[in-house]
Design an enzyme around this catalytic site. Structure first.
Site, PDB file in Angstrom:
ATOM      1  N   ARG A  17      67.931 -33.130   4.192  1.00 12.39           N
ATOM      2  CA  ARG A  17      67.486 -31.825   3.666  1.00 12.39           C
ATOM      3  C   ARG A  17      68.554 -30.753   3.920  1.00 12.39           C
ATOM      4  O   ARG A  17      68.802 -29.904   3.078  1.00 12.39           O
ATOM      5  CB  ARG A  17      66.186 -31.383   4.343  1.00 12.39           C
ATOM      6  CG  ARG A  17      65.049 -32.376   4.225  1.00 12.39           C
ATOM      7  CD  ARG A  17      64.023 -31.986   3.182  1.00 12.39           C
ATOM      8  NE  ARG A  17      62.830 -32.805   3.301  1.00 12.39           N
ATOM      9  CZ  ARG A  17      62.692 -34.025   2.782  1.00 12.39           C
ATOM     10  NH1 ARG A  17      63.677 -34.577   2.091  1.00 12.39           N
ATOM     11  NH2 ARG A  17      61.565 -34.701   2.947  1.00 12.39           N
ATOM     12  N   GLU A  72      47.468 -40.358   7.796  1.00  7.61           N
ATOM     13  CA  GLU A  72      48.212 -40.108   6.545  1.00  7.61           C
ATOM     14  C   GLU A  72      48.579 -41.408   5.821  1.00  7.61           C
ATOM     15  O   GLU A  72      49.596 -42.030   6.127  1.00  7.61           O
ATOM     16  CB  GLU A  72      49.495 -39.320   6.835  1.00  7.61           C
ATOM     17  CG  GLU A  72      50.294 -39.044   5.558  1.00  7.61           C
ATOM     18  CD  GLU A  72      51.595 -38.269   5.789  1.00  7.61           C
ATOM     19  OE1 GLU A  72      51.940 -37.977   6.941  1.00  7.61           O
ATOM     20  OE2 GLU A  72      52.269 -37.968   4.802  1.00  7.61           O
ATOM     21  N   LYS A 117      45.029 -36.988   5.616  1.00 12.52           N
ATOM     22  CA  LYS A 117      46.166 -36.396   4.874  1.00 12.52           C
ATOM     23  C   LYS A 117      46.592 -37.367   3.780  1.00 12.52           C
ATOM     24  O   LYS A 117      47.477 -38.199   3.972  1.00 12.52           O
ATOM     25  CB  LYS A 117      47.314 -36.129   5.844  1.00 12.52           C
ATOM     26  CG  LYS A 117      48.584 -35.620   5.175  1.00 12.52           C
ATOM     27  CD  LYS A 117      49.601 -35.082   6.180  1.00 12.52           C
ATOM     28  CE  LYS A 117      50.894 -34.712   5.492  1.00 12.52           C
ATOM     29  NZ  LYS A 117      51.779 -33.909   6.326  1.00 12.52           N
ATOM     30  N   SER A 173      52.557 -33.024   0.034  1.00  9.47           N
ATOM     31  CA  SER A 173      53.095 -32.629  -1.281  1.00  9.47           C
ATOM     32  C   SER A 173      53.897 -33.759  -1.920  1.00  9.47           C
ATOM     33  O   SER A 173      53.982 -33.817  -3.154  1.00  9.47           O
ATOM     34  CB  SER A 173      53.901 -31.332  -1.200  1.00  9.47           C
ATOM     35  OG  SER A 173      55.013 -31.424  -0.361  1.00  9.47           O
ATOM     36  N   GLY A 174      54.505 -34.618  -1.125  1.00 12.08           N
ATOM     37  CA  GLY A 174      55.044 -35.882  -1.619  1.00 12.08           C
ATOM     38  C   GLY A 174      56.078 -35.816  -2.734  1.00 12.08           C
ATOM     39  O   GLY A 174      56.209 -36.777  -3.485  1.00 12.08           O
ATOM     40  N   GLY A 175      56.788 -34.691  -2.886  1.00 11.92           N
ATOM     41  CA  GLY A 175      57.796 -34.613  -3.937  1.00 11.92           C
ATOM     42  C   GLY A 175      57.375 -33.725  -5.099  1.00 11.92           C
ATOM     43  O   GLY A 175      58.140 -33.531  -6.045  1.00 11.92           O
ATOM     44  N   ARG A 192      57.871 -30.287   2.226  1.00 16.92           N
ATOM     45  CA  ARG A 192      58.813 -29.735   1.254  1.00 16.92           C
ATOM     46  C   ARG A 192      58.231 -28.572   0.453  1.00 16.92           C
ATOM     47  O   ARG A 192      58.904 -27.563   0.222  1.00 16.92           O
ATOM     48  CB  ARG A 192      59.284 -30.838   0.298  1.00 16.92           C
ATOM     49  CG  ARG A 192      60.293 -31.759   0.928  1.00 16.92           C
ATOM     50  CD  ARG A 192      60.406 -33.062   0.191  1.00 16.92           C
ATOM     51  NE  ARG A 192      59.245 -33.927   0.404  1.00 16.92           N
ATOM     52  CZ  ARG A 192      59.072 -35.127  -0.142  1.00 16.92           C
ATOM     53  NH1 ARG A 192      59.991 -35.589  -0.967  1.00 16.92           N
ATOM     54  NH2 ARG A 192      58.015 -35.852   0.125  1.00 16.92           N
TER      55      ARG A 192
HETATM   56  P1  13P Z   1      55.737 -33.517   2.109  1.00 18.76           P
HETATM   57  O1  13P Z   1      54.690 -32.462   1.870  1.00 18.76           O
HETATM   58  O2  13P Z   1      57.139 -33.024   1.907  1.00 18.76           O
HETATM   59  O3  13P Z   1      55.421 -34.798   1.421  1.00 18.76           O
HETATM   60  O4  13P Z   1      55.694 -33.817   3.665  1.00 18.76           O
HETATM   61  C1  13P Z   1      54.479 -34.019   4.273  1.00 18.76           C
HETATM   62  C2  13P Z   1      54.605 -35.037   5.327  1.00 18.76           C
HETATM   63  O5  13P Z   1      54.275 -34.780   6.453  1.00 18.76           O
HETATM   64  C3  13P Z   1      55.101 -36.373   4.967  1.00 18.76           C
HETATM   65  O6  13P Z   1      54.903 -37.237   6.025  1.00 18.76           O
END
Ligand code: 13P
Length: 337
Positions: free
Chosen positions: A34, A178, A220, A261-263, A293
């Site tokens: 990042r 998650e 999550k 958010s996953g991208g 992100r």
């Molecule tokens: P993102 O929202 O960027 O996907 O990150 C959340 C997260 O904790 C991924 O493990």
């Protein structure tokens, strides 16, 4: 306080109708990627400065209820010598910690992954608790292909999440569970729905088998969306599909669902959360976020490694956090951007 009372207290302190969780738990490898993207060296000092800048954003506690740290951050201090978990707590933000140790291939299930880190987890949690952590996060990852996840992938990953969650609860730490279904690929939203349904079914089966108390954990999940190489779905389609599958598979006892958010872009993630709350007014769970992100990207760009950009970076974070708080009430519109 009993362990149960402590878990309940953390849930009560973390969950309300306005706020969400900031995922700032990038491993050093991910953080290096990042930072490289904005031309910044991934030194320990840069990581410390950046994360203390995020947490000292004025008023950020109005919109953020919890922050997930990476292990390194838990023992870092801000410029005045305040430990970062204490800095978070002073803003009304509960400190948490990512406790999985990353992922690798799952033997016997080509294409599937499995996460490491159960060995010694109990002792680590005791240490993290002393450093101020009150909740934890563990991520299992599920790629979508015509053959994945396999039946073994579904059970093995669910088992890891459940074992982790049970250890957390025994230690008085609230687990964030998650199961991330990846958006890589060109699969349809229907295929993503099918996979998420299988994943959540397996996860809640395993949580039940391991005696995890659903009232004392946070889910999550991914939102149900098409793959990133397929045509995008509208926020209404994402919300309808996600809620349909959640209602089938996630017990009402879960207090809060905090999506990753996953991208997704920051704007997409906010618009989708907004639609989820508009469509899910009668849902039994809070529908919130735990974005990495989608909360941090604008702040990171505004900073770009220059300490003089501190105010702009904090304003960028505050703006995204505020818009997501509006989305929690279903009151976000694109013209607020
Ligand atoms: P993102 O929202 O960027 O996907 O990150 C959340 C997260 O904790 C991924 O493990």
């Amino acid at each position: 306080m009993s362990v149960h009372a402590e878990l309940q207290q953390t849930i009560d302190d973390m969950i309300d109708a306005e706020r969400g969780i900031l995922a700032a738990d990038e491993s050093t490898g991910t953080m290096t990627k990042r930072l490289k993207a904005i031309g910044v060296d991934s030194t320990e000092e840069n990581r410390r400065w950046y994360r203390s800048m995020l947490l000292s954003t004025p008023d950020i506690g109005k919109y953020i209820c919890g922050v997930i740290f990476y292990e390194e951050t838990l023992s870092q201090q801000d410029n005045k010598g305040t430990p970062l978990p204490e800095l978070a707590a002073s803003q009304g933000i509960i400190p948490g910690i990512k406790v999985d140790k990353g992922k690798g291939p799952l033997p016997g299930a080509p294409g599937d992954m499995i996460t490491y880190g159960l060995d010694g987890l109990g002792e680590r949690l005791v240490r993290y608790r002393k450093q101020g952590a009150r909740f934890a996060k563990w991520r299992e990852v599920y790629p979508i292909t015509p053959h994945n996840p396999t039946a073994l992938g579904l059970t093995a990953n669910a088992e890891m999440l459940a074992r982790y969650a049970a250890v957390c609860q025994a230690t008085g730490i609230v687990p964030i569970v998650e199961p991330e279904v990846l958006i890589d690929g060109d699969h349809s939203i229907a295929r993503a729905a099918e996979v998420n349904e299988q994943v959540w079914h397996a996860v809640f089966h395993a949580l039940h088998q391991h005696g995890v108390i659903l009232e004392h954990m946070i889910l999550k999940p991914s939102m149900v969306t098409p793959g990133k190489d397929a045509k995008k779905a509208t926020p209404d389609e994402v919300a309808e599909m996600t809620l349909r599958i959640l209602r089938r598979k996630v017990p009402a006892a879960i207090p809060s669902i905090n999506f990753l958010s996953g991208g997704q872009t920051p704007e997409e993630a906010t618009a989708n959360l907004n639609a989820l709350n508009q469509h899910g007014k009668k849902a039994p769970w809070h529908l919130s976020m735990s974005y990495g992100r989608a909360l941090q990207e604008p702040a990171m760009k505004a900073w770009s490694g220059d300490v003089h950009n501190r105010d702009q970076a904090q304003q960028a974070l505050l703006k995204r956090a505020r818009l997501n708080s509006r989305a929690r009430r279903g009151e976000y519109t694109a013209d607020q951007e």
